[in-house]
Write a protein that holds these residues in place. Structure first.
Motif, PDB file in Angstrom:
ATOM      1  N   SER A 199      -1.594   1.373  -9.446  1.00 13.43           N
ATOM      2  CA  SER A 199      -0.271   1.242  -8.798  1.00 13.43           C
ATOM      3  C   SER A 199      -0.432   0.923  -7.311  1.00 13.43           C
ATOM      4  O   SER A 199       0.413   0.233  -6.733  1.00 13.43           O
ATOM      5  CB  SER A 199       0.614   2.474  -9.016  1.00 13.43           C
ATOM      6  N   GLN A 200      -1.531   1.393  -6.694  1.00 15.32           N
ATOM      7  CA  GLN A 200      -1.772   0.999  -5.292  1.00 15.32           C
ATOM      8  C   GLN A 200      -1.993  -0.512  -5.202  1.00 15.32           C
ATOM      9  O   GLN A 200      -1.453  -1.182  -4.334  1.00 15.32           O
ATOM     10  CB  GLN A 200      -3.004   1.721  -4.750  1.00 15.32           C
ATOM     11  N   HIS A 201      -2.801  -1.035  -6.127  1.00 16.99           N
ATOM     12  CA  HIS A 201      -3.047  -2.483  -6.129  1.00 16.99           C
ATOM     13  C   HIS A 201      -1.743  -3.252  -6.387  1.00 16.99           C
ATOM     14  O   HIS A 201      -1.494  -4.285  -5.775  1.00 16.99           O
ATOM     15  CB  HIS A 201      -4.077  -2.860  -7.208  1.00 16.99           C
ATOM     16  N   TYR A 202      -0.945  -2.737  -7.320  1.00 17.57           N
ATOM     17  CA  TYR A 202       0.303  -3.423  -7.684  1.00 17.57           C
ATOM     18  C   TYR A 202       1.205  -3.576  -6.456  1.00 17.57           C
ATOM     19  O   TYR A 202       1.736  -4.651  -6.184  1.00 17.57           O
ATOM     20  CB  TYR A 202       1.027  -2.642  -8.793  1.00 17.57           C
ATOM     21  N   LYS A 203       1.317  -2.468  -5.687  1.00 20.66           N
ATOM     22  CA  LYS A 203       2.136  -2.509  -4.470  1.00 20.66           C
ATOM     23  C   LYS A 203       1.629  -3.602  -3.526  1.00 20.66           C
ATOM     24  O   LYS A 203       2.391  -4.415  -3.010  1.00 20.66           O
ATOM     25  CB  LYS A 203       2.049  -1.154  -3.740  1.00 20.66           C
ATOM     26  N   SER A 204       0.300  -3.612  -3.310  1.00 21.31           N
ATOM     27  CA  SER A 204      -0.285  -4.604  -2.389  1.00 21.31           C
ATOM     28  C   SER A 204      -0.033  -6.020  -2.873  1.00 21.31           C
ATOM     29  O   SER A 204       0.313  -6.902  -2.084  1.00 21.31           O
ATOM     30  CB  SER A 204      -1.801  -4.404  -2.257  1.00 21.31           C
ATOM     31  N   LEU A 205      -0.215  -6.242  -4.192  1.00 17.43           N
ATOM     32  CA  LEU A 205      -0.056  -7.597  -4.737  1.00 17.43           C
ATOM     33  C   LEU A 205       1.390  -8.080  -4.604  1.00 17.43           C
ATOM     34  O   LEU A 205       1.643  -9.215  -4.221  1.00 17.43           O
ATOM     35  CB  LEU A 205      -0.471  -7.637  -6.205  1.00 17.43           C
TER      36      LEU A 205
END
Length: 989
Positions: A541-547
């Motif tokens: 979910s951290q990656h999703y936010k960044s993407l």
């Protein structure tokens, strides 16, 4: 703050001034203007320290403060001092405490007097001077590293006369060739005389302030008394900008030294002649204001040439650092400079493997034993040194120091203690054979997979350079050089027509995701899909936010798939991937079942954290697409080289520009300290990691914390709590639902928690230095500075060595200092991660180092790289040969040199180390030189397929690996050492 106001104010200023500003950022803006206006400008660091706090954690800033003050006092030009507000709370030492001393070529030194001066001036006496403020005396060599020097100095003496002065490299310890006429050194603390030093020492030892060690390094500045004064009484102060909140806070902190009324300072008046500019297109600005007087600021001429400016008559070029962009009625000032990038962290090339008596080591033929130290023995009338190892039943094994390559430190995951092997039993040999079979299986898997990928044609992606440059510019920060290199290498792979298989290693927060996003961007722009898979929901979910953030505005459809996705969302995502309506997807192993329309890039984060079945599925998915694997653990260099045939590597060693170091404090356990540390973080809206490494006592610890601060919201985590619950709690902590995360040392390594910037490690004396450095790396990830408190239960019971290591952590708070402190341990761990066999019981039995070495051999052998079977050569010449302790006193330094010499593969390497020894310790004596000869002969013997070189009386015997060859007997003119060496060397050469 407006640069225009500052410019106008300084333009009319004649006398010297202290300009007070809010922080480092403002200080730099003021500096750029003052330098442009011809002021000799000195900028003090932003020292946000509370009165009485341990100053050892602020080492670097204190050094900078002293360097700038000393230069300011010395300057005779029109000058200005710029200081952030909080720095003014510190007593400023008087000008006479900044004197310097010069040593010239040909001077005769009084050694005792020099040592006394250096001691009173705050230098630390060490074996190796590798950091600022250290000095080392070794026979007729003095190394000194002044705090204001770019490089340390080495002085060679003839008796007490200065024979040469040269710089040397603190990493390799080798000196440069150029000789200097003289060197000037500043104090490492202050230029105190004997009386002042003794008085200050006694005041700090009796101090009421609480620090781990009460000494001048930690408390000196708070007890200067008549040697210091308030900066505000020294200068006619001017406030650079309206600082209401800051002022109020500092006013509250008013110290006995700084009376509150001193803070009623006049502010800089508002200017009317200039306004600040945003310089997007210099040529347009020049065109519109071509009739004005124009000043262009650039670091050098090539920047000017590169920016292709239109030329006008009235342009003046100023070559300097800094950024000033202003517009007035009759003039324009434009800067072509970019913000300064961060320097790369230097990796220590000289890793001092602190092998201490009592450490576990592994001998490649006899297994695990305990290292006891180095001993001299007489064998056949000649003296040599041996490394002594003890096995079961106290059986001793003596290893000649010329053969140290067969010994490695024993390290296993989580500090497992090994079982000692028994000398003379063949069990270790059998164990090695078993491990070797297992390793061949792993190696052949790695190689087959790679061969399959190499045989397939890669998806060839085109890169639109202009479009990509725009995407890079939107990142919102300046890419570090390492990031740029990693991105460019990846794009080269993706556009080459080959199949990419790249491993990217970088500390958390150093920008791996940014590299990955550049790859995804290219894949999508070519009409393909990209997927990113992470081991935990939290990470995904951290990656999703960044993407989502990074791709908004580019018409790229991003989706996520993990256990929080509803069935409806899951089905929609899977359908979108199959039909090609979703471009980029990020998720956990839930993604492994997905079908894609046209997948071109797979990114795997922290691959070693996936299970065996999941790894197999990942291999299937990524077999015919580009693959980028990312890891937050460093990769051992040895494995890196072996696998370079198979995978390509990128490493990011530079921290992002805005990231700060972590202030580290070592304290005796005290409820007051804990309370203050927690409140200090909560006051700035942050959260706290509290590491307590006992599952049994963790609930009791929670109770204690609630007694100190009853309203604290505490989450508890340890390895007995299920993965799902751990993840849910971490998510809640990430969303700010808790103030404190109380956990064992499992604080997740791959996660980014920008709000948690304080860490307390309870019982820090029970951790290794590498673990503490790893833990500390979890905080100070965002733009806020991190604080780390290492709490020690009973400091009286600590060994000197443990104290020294904890204090080293306090002073090395800079990012990436782990390279110096702990690279060895981390490197070994990182190796287990690549192989994905980190859990293997075999590692416990033979230790990581030997395991990695065997894996490296297996990969080399199977991939057909030229692999010489490393042959141990038996050197048994009856001559006196060892590194003489009269030349190199410290056992650990001799041990490290023995080890490096035993690993040499060419005579060139041996002679290089010989030159280094002469350089660092002085001229080689006969016994040391003879040992170097033995190592040279050993290298030559290996090249000629010789297994043993020995001597008895006047005879020298040479035996070969190929037993069919007859042994050679040579006759030496006498039994003397030099004749024996000359005879053997003559034959080998």
């Amino acid at each position: 703050m407006y640069q225009s106001n500052i410019y106008e104010y300084l333009e009319g200023l004649q006398e010297e001034k202290l300009l007070i500003c809010k922080d480092d950022k403002e200080a730099v803006q003021i500096r750029d203007i003052a330098v442009l206006l011809g002021f000799d400008t000195f900028v003090l660091p932003d020292l946000r320290v509370s009165v009485g706090e341990d100053l050892r954690a602020y080492d670097e800033e204190i050094h900078l403060l002293f360097i700038q003050l000393a230069s300011f006092y010395k300057s005779t030009k029109k000058k200005i001092l710029v200081s952030p507000l909080r720095t003014l709370l510190i007593p400023f030492p008087k000008a006479e405490l900044f004197e310097t001393r010069t040593i010239e070529f040909g001077d005769t030194l009084n050694m005792q007097e020099l040592k006394d001066t250096l001691y009173q001036w705050g230098y630390h006496f060490t074996d190796i001077a590798a950091s600022h403020g250290e000095v080392s005396f070794r026979g007729d060599i003095i190394d000194i590293y002044p705090i204001d020097a770019d490089k340390p100095y080495r002085i060679s003496l003839f008796d007490e006369e200065v024979e040469t002065i040269q710089y040397y490299d603190e990493g390799t310890q080798k000196r440069s060739n150029d000789e200097l006429e003289s060197l000037t050194f500043t104090p490492a603390f202050l230029a105190l005389n004997k009386t002042q030093h003794e008085a200050l020492k006694s005041r700090t030892e009796r101090s009421n302030y609480d620090t781990f060690v009460k000494d001048i390094d930690s408390l000196g500045l708070w007890h200067l008394d008549d040697l210091g004064e308030s900066a505000l009484t020294l200068f006619d102060g001017v406030l650079a900008s309206a600082l209401d909140d800051e002022l109020k806070e500092v006013y509250e902190l008013g110290t006995p030294l700084v009376p509150r009324e001193s803070f009623l300072l006049p502010a800089i008046p508002e200017g009317h002649k200039y306004c600040d500019l945003e310089a997007v297109d210099p040529n347009k600005l020049l065109q519109s204001h071509k009739d004005k007087k124009i000043t262009i600021i650039a670091k050098n001429e090539s920047i000017v040439r590169g920016s292709e400016l239109e030329s006008f008559q009235n342009i003046a070029f100023v070559y300097q650092e800094g950024i000033v962009n202003l517009l007035g009625a009759d003039r324009l000032i434009l800067s072509l400079n970019k913000p300064v990038k961060r320097k790369k962290v230097k990796k220590a090339t000289l890793v001092l493997d602190e092998l201490k008596p009592g450490d576990y080591v592994v001998h490649e033929n006899y297994g695990v034993g305990i290292f006891k130290g180095i001993e001299k023995r007489d064998v056949l009338g000649a003296t040599s040194e041996f490394v002594v190892m003890h096995y079961q039943n106290e059986d001793a094994l003596l290893i000649p120091v010329s053969n140290l390559e067969v010994v490695d430190r024993y390290v296993a995951e989580g500090g497992v203690l090994p079982i000692l092997d028994k000398l003379g039993k063949a069990s270790f040999k059998k164990l090695k054979e078993k491990v070797k079979e297992k390793l061949f299986a792993i190696a052949s898997q790695i190689i087959n997979l790679s061969a399959q990928r190499h045989l397939k044609k890669g998806i060839k992606l085109k890169i639109d350079m202009e479009e990509h440059a725009i995407f890079m510019a939107e990142a919102g920060f300046v890419h570090t050089e390492d990031q740029e290199r990693a991105i460019n290498d990846m794009l080269d792979d993706m556009s080459s027509g080959r199949m990419m298989d790249r491993l990217l290693s970088a500390d958390v927060g150093f920008g791996k995701t940014e590299v990955a996003m550049n790859g995804m961007f290219v894949a999508v722009k070519n009409g393909y899909q990209a997927m990113m898979i992470a081991p935990t929901t939290l990470l995904s979910s951290q990656h999703y936010k960044s993407l989502k953030e990074r791709f908004s505005g580019h018409d790229i459809k991003v989706a996520k798939l993990d256990r929080f996705s509803t069935t409806k969302e899951k089905n929609a995502t899977l359908k979108g991937l199959q039909e090609g309506t979703i471009d980029v997807v990020v998720g956990t192993h839930a993604l492994l079942k997905a079908k894609f329309k046209n997948l071109a890039l797979v990114i795997i984060d922290e691959e070693h954290k996936f299970g065996v079945k999941q790894k197999e599925a990942l291999k299937e998915i990524s077999i015919d697409v580009h693959l980028l694997s990312m890891s937050a653990t460093p990769i051992p260099r040895s494995l890196n080289l072996a696998m370079s045939e198979v995978k390509s590597f990128s490493e990011i060693l530079t921290p992002p520009t805005e990231r700060q170091g972590v202030r580290t404090f070592v304290k005796s356990y005290d409820d007051k300290v804990i309370k203050e540390a927690i409140l200090r973080e909560m006051r700035r809206g942050g959260q706290i990691f509290y590491v307590f490494n006992s599952i049994a006592g963790i609930e009791e610890k929670k109770k204690q914390l609630l007694e100190i601060l009853p309203k604290l919201r505490i989450a508890v985590l340890h390895s007995k709590i299920s993965a799902k619950e751990t993840e849910d709690e971490m998510m809640l902590f990430g969303d700010g639902e808790y103030d404190v995360l109380l956990s064992t040392s499992i604080v997740e390594s791959g996660i980014h928690m920008p709000h948690a910037n304080t860490m307390i490690v309870d019982g820090a004396d029970n951790f290794g230095i590498a673990d503490l450095h790893q833990l500390r790396g979890r905080v100070g990830r965002g733009v806020k500075e991190g604080y780390c408190y290492f709490m020690v239960t009973d400091k009286e019971r600590l060994t000197e060595n443990a104290k020294r290591r904890l204090l080293a952590l306090e002073s090395h708070s800079d990012l990436g200092s782990g390279a110096v402190l702990a690279f060895h341990d981390l490197e070994i761990r990182g190796g287990g991660n690549i192989i994905g066999e980190a859990q293997s019981g075999h590692i416990k039995q033979i230790g990581y180092s030997l395991y990695l070495r065997m894996l490296e051999d297996a990969i080399k052998e199977l991939s057909g790289q030229d692999k010489e079977v490393a042959q141990n050569i038996d050197m048994k010449l009856s001559i006196n040969a060892y590194l003489n302790e009269e030349l190199i006193e410290e056992d650990r330094l001799r041990l490290e040199l023995y080890r490096r010499l035993s690993l040499c593969e060419t005579t060139g390497e041996v002679y290089e180390i010989e030159a280094e020894i002469a350089d660092r310790f002085g001229k080689l004596d006969v016994i040391t030189r003879q040992f170097i000869d033995v190592i040279v002969m050993k290298v030559l013997a290996r090249e000629k397929g010789i297994s043993k070189v020995s001597s008895y009386g006047e005879n020298v015997f040479i035996e070969f690996i190929d037993e069919a060859k007859e042994r050679v007997v040579l006759k030496s003119p006498s039994k003397d050492d030099d004749d024996i060496i000359a005879t053997a060397m003559g034959y080998l050469k």
